[in-house]
Structure formats: structure tokens, C-alpha cells
Write an enzyme that holds these catalytic residues in place. Structure first.
Site, PDB file in Angstrom:
ATOM      1  N   ASN A 116       0.802  -1.221   0.000  1.00 36.95           N
ATOM      2  CA  ASN A 116       0.000   0.000   0.000  1.00 36.95           C
ATOM      3  C   ASN A 116       0.838   1.277   0.000  1.00 36.95           C
ATOM      4  O   ASN A 116       0.442   2.279  -0.590  1.00 36.95           O
ATOM      5  CB  ASN A 116      -0.923  -0.045   1.227  1.00 36.95           C
ATOM      6  CG  ASN A 116      -1.443   1.313   1.606  1.00 36.95           C
ATOM      7  OD1 ASN A 116      -2.349   1.856   0.967  1.00 36.95           O
ATOM      8  ND2 ASN A 116      -0.851   1.907   2.648  1.00 36.95           N
ATOM      9  N   TYR A 138       4.107  10.178 -10.724  1.00 41.44           N
ATOM     10  CA  TYR A 138       3.268   9.305  -9.889  1.00 41.44           C
ATOM     11  C   TYR A 138       2.390   8.427 -10.784  1.00 41.44           C
ATOM     12  O   TYR A 138       2.311   7.210 -10.605  1.00 41.44           O
ATOM     13  CB  TYR A 138       2.401  10.174  -8.976  1.00 41.44           C
ATOM     14  CG  TYR A 138       1.346   9.436  -8.194  1.00 41.44           C
ATOM     15  CD1 TYR A 138       1.680   8.716  -7.045  1.00 41.44           C
ATOM     16  CD2 TYR A 138       0.008   9.468  -8.576  1.00 41.44           C
ATOM     17  CE1 TYR A 138       0.712   8.039  -6.312  1.00 41.44           C
ATOM     18  CE2 TYR A 138      -0.971   8.798  -7.852  1.00 41.44           C
ATOM     19  CZ  TYR A 138      -0.619   8.088  -6.720  1.00 41.44           C
ATOM     20  OH  TYR A 138      -1.581   7.418  -5.999  1.00 41.44           O
ATOM     21  N   LYS A 171       2.244   4.115 -11.214  1.00 35.89           N
ATOM     22  CA  LYS A 171       1.088   3.243 -10.959  1.00 35.89           C
ATOM     23  C   LYS A 171       0.757   2.413 -12.207  1.00 35.89           C
ATOM     24  O   LYS A 171       0.359   1.252 -12.100  1.00 35.89           O
ATOM     25  CB  LYS A 171      -0.124   4.082 -10.529  1.00 35.89           C
ATOM     26  CG  LYS A 171       0.039   4.729  -9.145  1.00 35.89           C
ATOM     27  CD  LYS A 171       0.199   3.692  -8.043  1.00 35.89           C
ATOM     28  CE  LYS A 171       0.226   4.309  -6.653  1.00 35.89           C
ATOM     29  NZ  LYS A 171       0.409   3.322  -5.584  1.00 35.89           N
TER      30      LYS A 171
HETATM   31  N1  LIG Z   1      -5.502   9.004  -1.121  1.00 36.02           N
HETATM   32  C1  LIG Z   1      -5.917   8.888  -2.377  1.00 36.02           C
HETATM   33  O1  LIG Z   1      -6.749   9.672  -2.852  1.00 36.02           O
HETATM   34  C2  LIG Z   1      -5.392   7.789  -3.245  1.00 36.02           C
HETATM   35  C3  LIG Z   1      -5.931   7.646  -4.537  1.00 36.02           C
HETATM   36  C4  LIG Z   1      -5.483   6.618  -5.348  1.00 36.02           C
HETATM   37  C5  LIG Z   1      -4.506   5.759  -4.884  1.00 36.02           C
HETATM   38  N2  LIG Z   1      -3.967   5.940  -3.621  1.00 36.02           N
HETATM   39  C6  LIG Z   1      -2.947   5.008  -3.176  1.00 36.02           C
HETATM   40  O2  LIG Z   1      -3.284   4.509  -1.900  1.00 36.02           O
HETATM   41  C7  LIG Z   1      -2.086   4.169  -1.184  1.00 36.02           C
HETATM   42  C8  LIG Z   1      -2.113   4.815   0.178  1.00 36.02           C
HETATM   43  O3  LIG Z   1      -2.229   6.209   0.013  1.00 36.02           O
HETATM   44  P1  LIG Z   1      -2.646   7.143   1.237  1.00 36.02           P
HETATM   45  O4  LIG Z   1      -3.502   8.196   0.647  1.00 36.02           O
HETATM   46  O5  LIG Z   1      -3.119   6.342   2.353  1.00 36.02           O
HETATM   47  O6  LIG Z   1      -1.217   7.806   1.587  1.00 36.02           O
HETATM   48  P2  LIG Z   1      -0.733   8.513   2.952  1.00 36.02           P
HETATM   49  O7  LIG Z   1      -1.872   8.853   3.804  1.00 36.02           O
HETATM   50  O8  LIG Z   1       0.204   9.574   2.496  1.00 36.02           O
HETATM   51  O9  LIG Z   1       0.089   7.352   3.681  1.00 36.02           O
HETATM   52  C9  LIG Z   1       1.242   6.868   3.085  1.00 36.02           C
HETATM   53  C10 LIG Z   1       1.760   5.672   3.848  1.00 36.02           C
HETATM   54  O10 LIG Z   1       2.905   5.192   3.133  1.00 36.02           O
HETATM   55  C11 LIG Z   1       4.048   5.262   3.959  1.00 36.02           C
HETATM   56  N3  LIG Z   1       5.184   5.752   3.197  1.00 36.02           N
HETATM   57  C12 LIG Z   1       5.285   6.918   2.528  1.00 36.02           C
HETATM   58  N4  LIG Z   1       6.515   7.051   1.975  1.00 36.02           N
HETATM   59  C13 LIG Z   1       7.202   5.936   2.326  1.00 36.02           C
HETATM   60  C14 LIG Z   1       8.521   5.489   2.100  1.00 36.02           C
HETATM   61  N5  LIG Z   1       9.406   6.212   1.404  1.00 36.02           N
HETATM   62  N6  LIG Z   1       8.894   4.311   2.633  1.00 36.02           N
HETATM   63  C15 LIG Z   1       8.031   3.587   3.353  1.00 36.02           C
HETATM   64  N7  LIG Z   1       6.766   3.942   3.616  1.00 36.02           N
HETATM   65  C16 LIG Z   1       6.356   5.117   3.111  1.00 36.02           C
HETATM   66  C17 LIG Z   1       3.705   6.221   5.074  1.00 36.02           C
HETATM   67  O11 LIG Z   1       4.457   5.866   6.229  1.00 36.02           O
HETATM   68  P3  LIG Z   1       5.024   7.007   7.251  1.00 36.02           P
HETATM   69  O12 LIG Z   1       3.901   7.307   8.187  1.00 36.02           O
HETATM   70  O13 LIG Z   1       6.180   6.350   7.913  1.00 36.02           O
HETATM   71  O14 LIG Z   1       5.397   8.183   6.422  1.00 36.02           O
HETATM   72  C18 LIG Z   1       2.217   6.008   5.251  1.00 36.02           C
HETATM   73  O15 LIG Z   1       1.969   4.932   6.088  1.00 36.02           O
HETATM   74  C19 LIG Z   1      -0.931   4.605  -2.081  1.00 36.02           C
HETATM   75  O16 LIG Z   1      -0.467   3.514  -2.825  1.00 36.02           O
HETATM   76  C20 LIG Z   1      -1.574   5.629  -2.999  1.00 36.02           C
HETATM   77  O17 LIG Z   1      -0.887   5.764  -4.214  1.00 36.02           O
HETATM   78  C21 LIG Z   1      -4.400   6.915  -2.800  1.00 36.02           C
END
Ligand SMILES: NC(=O)c1ccc[n+]([C@@H]2O[C@H](COP(=O)([O-])OP(=O)(O)OC[C@H]3O[C@@H](n4cnc5c(N)ncnc54)[C@H](OP(=O)(O)O)[C@@H]3O)[C@@H](O)[C@H]2O)c1
Length: 231
Positions: A90, A154, A158
Site C-alpha cells: 500500500n 506518480y 502506478k
Molecule cells: N488518497 C488517495 O486519494 C489515493 C488515490 C489513489 C490511490 N492511492 C494510493 O493509496 C495508497 C495509500 O495512500 P494514502 O492516501 O493512504 O497515503 P498517505 O496517507 O500519504 O500514507 C502513506 C503511507 O505510506 C508510507 N510511506 C510513505 N513514503 C514511504 C517510504 N518512502 N517508505 C516507506 N513507507 C512510506 C507512510 O508511512 P510514514 O507514516 O512512515 O510516512 C504512510 O503509512 C498509495 O499507494 C496511494 O498511491 C491513494
């Protein structure tokens, strides 16, 4: 749907956002968890929240910008759990918003390392062992992003992850290991931003669908969490 009670899931990026929801959802089903983030302090509150959930919890940290750290983390997850049953890849980063044709190579480099290469390395370590054990569910989190060239590093990362899953699918057929893609939808998280239309909680229950697939399910499926939302 399979019963994941007593199984082990590795959830990367479990500290916040989608990963935290996935961890909470799996915990509710009795699944033991390896919670990953960049620093164990980041998953401490989630681990505390799940203390009385009746499941086993381990915490691992690794910066996925470092592919060797990703490999070590996956090895540790296998050792600590005695065998990971579910990989929830994730964790990801979003590169800065930039005008088309201006993104520096470093944006592509960072995005591909964290969002594609490290998740693949985690699969490289764990999936062959899943194949030996004859069971596994692998979920790689993708995005429905389109027509936003300002976020090209980005978006293309993906797309690469999608290709990885699609092209592996045939090899996994009939093995007991099912690899899928999950698009969580546009959510209000640190990555998604405050303008997103959906609360992060709306990723459940859909985000669990590819983790709960029966053995007869084919790999390469693309699941949209928002299609399963309650209400
Ligand atoms: N939010 C959206 O609208 C959306 C839409 C489409 C797809 N996605 C996908 O959903 C997934 C989760 O997104 P999210 O919105 O939940 O993101 P988020 O809230 O920014 O959380 C990101 C998570 O990834 C970890 N992370 C970030 N950089 C990292 C690194 N360099 N090494 C290891 N861990 C890292 C963070 O850990 P730390 O706490 O240690 O930083 C955190 O747990 C991603 O794959 C994203 O592309 C999200």
C-alpha cells in the site's frame, strides 16, 4: 470469501491513510498483522489501538526509497510471522504537482523506487515462499488517476505496477496465490489531500475484497474500493 482469522498480513504504509484502514479491517477479521511504516513510532498508536483485538502484531520500519531496506523488511516479515499469507503493498509517495514537461528525473526516480521497485522486491522475497506453501493473497495498491500530466511521475509509476500484476497473472493461475490491484478511490488522506470527495473510511469494506478472494479467483483482477462502499 476466505477466513483470514489467524493468518498473517504484511501491510505497508500502515501508519495512516489507506494502510491504517486496511490494517483495522483485517484485524477485525482476526488476521495477525505486520505493520510497516518508515519508523516504528509511526505505527505505535495503531498497535496500541489493536492491543486488545485478540491478534498478534509486529511492527517493522523501512524507507522504501531504499530497495535493500525493502528487501530486509520483507525477509524480517517472513521471519517474524513464520510466513506471510497476505501482502498488502500500500505504501506510496505522490510527487509534487508540476507543469507538464518540467518534472525533474529525480521525481521519476523516487516515484518508481518507492511505488514500483520496492513493492516488486517485497513480492520477489515473499511470493516464491507463498507458492511453496500453496497460499497467498497479494494486493498492490494502484490509482485511477488519469489526464493529470502534472502528476506524471506518480501516474506512470502506478501504470507500471498495473503492468507488473497483469503480466504475472497467468503464471499464478491455479497456484493458490492470487495477485490483484486495488484502486482505493480519491480519499482525504495526506496523499489525497483535503479536496478529495471521499473520507478515508470509505475504502472499507472494498479494500478487503481482494484479500478475501477464494482460491478459484484469477490473478490480475482490478478492484475499485468505492464500488463496495456502504450506504
Ligand atoms: N488518497 C488517495 O486519494 C489515493 C488515490 C489513489 C490511490 N492511492 C494510493 O493509496 C495508497 C495509500 O495512500 P494514502 O492516501 O493512504 O497515503 P498517505 O496517507 O500519504 O500514507 C502513506 C503511507 O505510506 C508510507 N510511506 C510513505 N513514503 C514511504 C517510504 N518512502 N517508505 C516507506 N513507507 C512510506 C507512510 O508511512 P510514514 O507514516 O512512515 O510516512 C504512510 O503509512 C498509495 O499507494 C496511494 O498511491 C491513494
Amino acid at each position: 470469501m476466505i477466513d483470514v482469522n489467524g493468518k498473517w498480513a504484511l501491510v505497508t504504509g500502515a501508519s495512516r491513510g489507506v494502510g491504517r484502514q486496511v490494517a483495522l479491517g483485517l484485524a477485525e477479521k482476526g488476521c495477525n498483522l505486520v505493520l510497516h511504516s518508515r519508523a516504528s513510532a509511526h505505527t505505535a498508536s495503531l498497535a496500541a489501538e489493536l492491543k486488545n483485538a485478540g491478534i498478534k502484531i509486529r511492527e517493522l520500519s523501512a524507507d522504501l526509497a531504499d530497495t535493500q531496506a525493502a528487501r530486509r523488511m520483507a525477509e524480517q516479515a517472513e521471519t517474524l510471522s513464520g510466513g506471510i499469507d497476505i501482502i498488502y503493498n500500500n505504501a506510496a509517495i505522490m510527487t509534487p504537482w508540476r507543469e507538464p514537461f518540467t518534472a525533474p528525473p529525480q521525481d521519476y526516480h523516487d516515484s518508481f523506487t518507492v511505488n514500483v521497485i520496492s513493492p516488486i522486491i517485497i513480492c520477489d522475497v515473499i511470493v516464491p515462499r507463498m507458492l511453496e506453501r500453496g497460499f497467498g493473497r497479494v494486493i498492490n495498491v494502484t490509482s485511477g488517476i488519469q489526464d493529470q500530466p502534472e502528476l506524471m511521475p506518480y501516474a506512470v509509476s502506478k501504470a507500471a505496477l498495473d503492468k507488473y500484476v497483469k503480466d504475472l497473472a497467468l503464471r499464478l493461475s491455479g497456484t493458490g496465490v492470487v495477485m490483484s490491484l486495488l484502486d482505493p478511490g480519491w480519499l482525504r488522506t495526506d496523499l489525497g489531500g483535503s479536496q478529495a470527495p471521499n473520507a478515508v473510511e470509505s475504502v472499507l469494506p472494498g479494500a478487503l475484497v481482494p484479500a478475501l478472494l477464494n482460491d478459484t479467483a484469477e490473478s490480475g483482477g482490478y478492484y475499485r474500493a468505492q464500488e463496495y462502499r456502504n450506504g
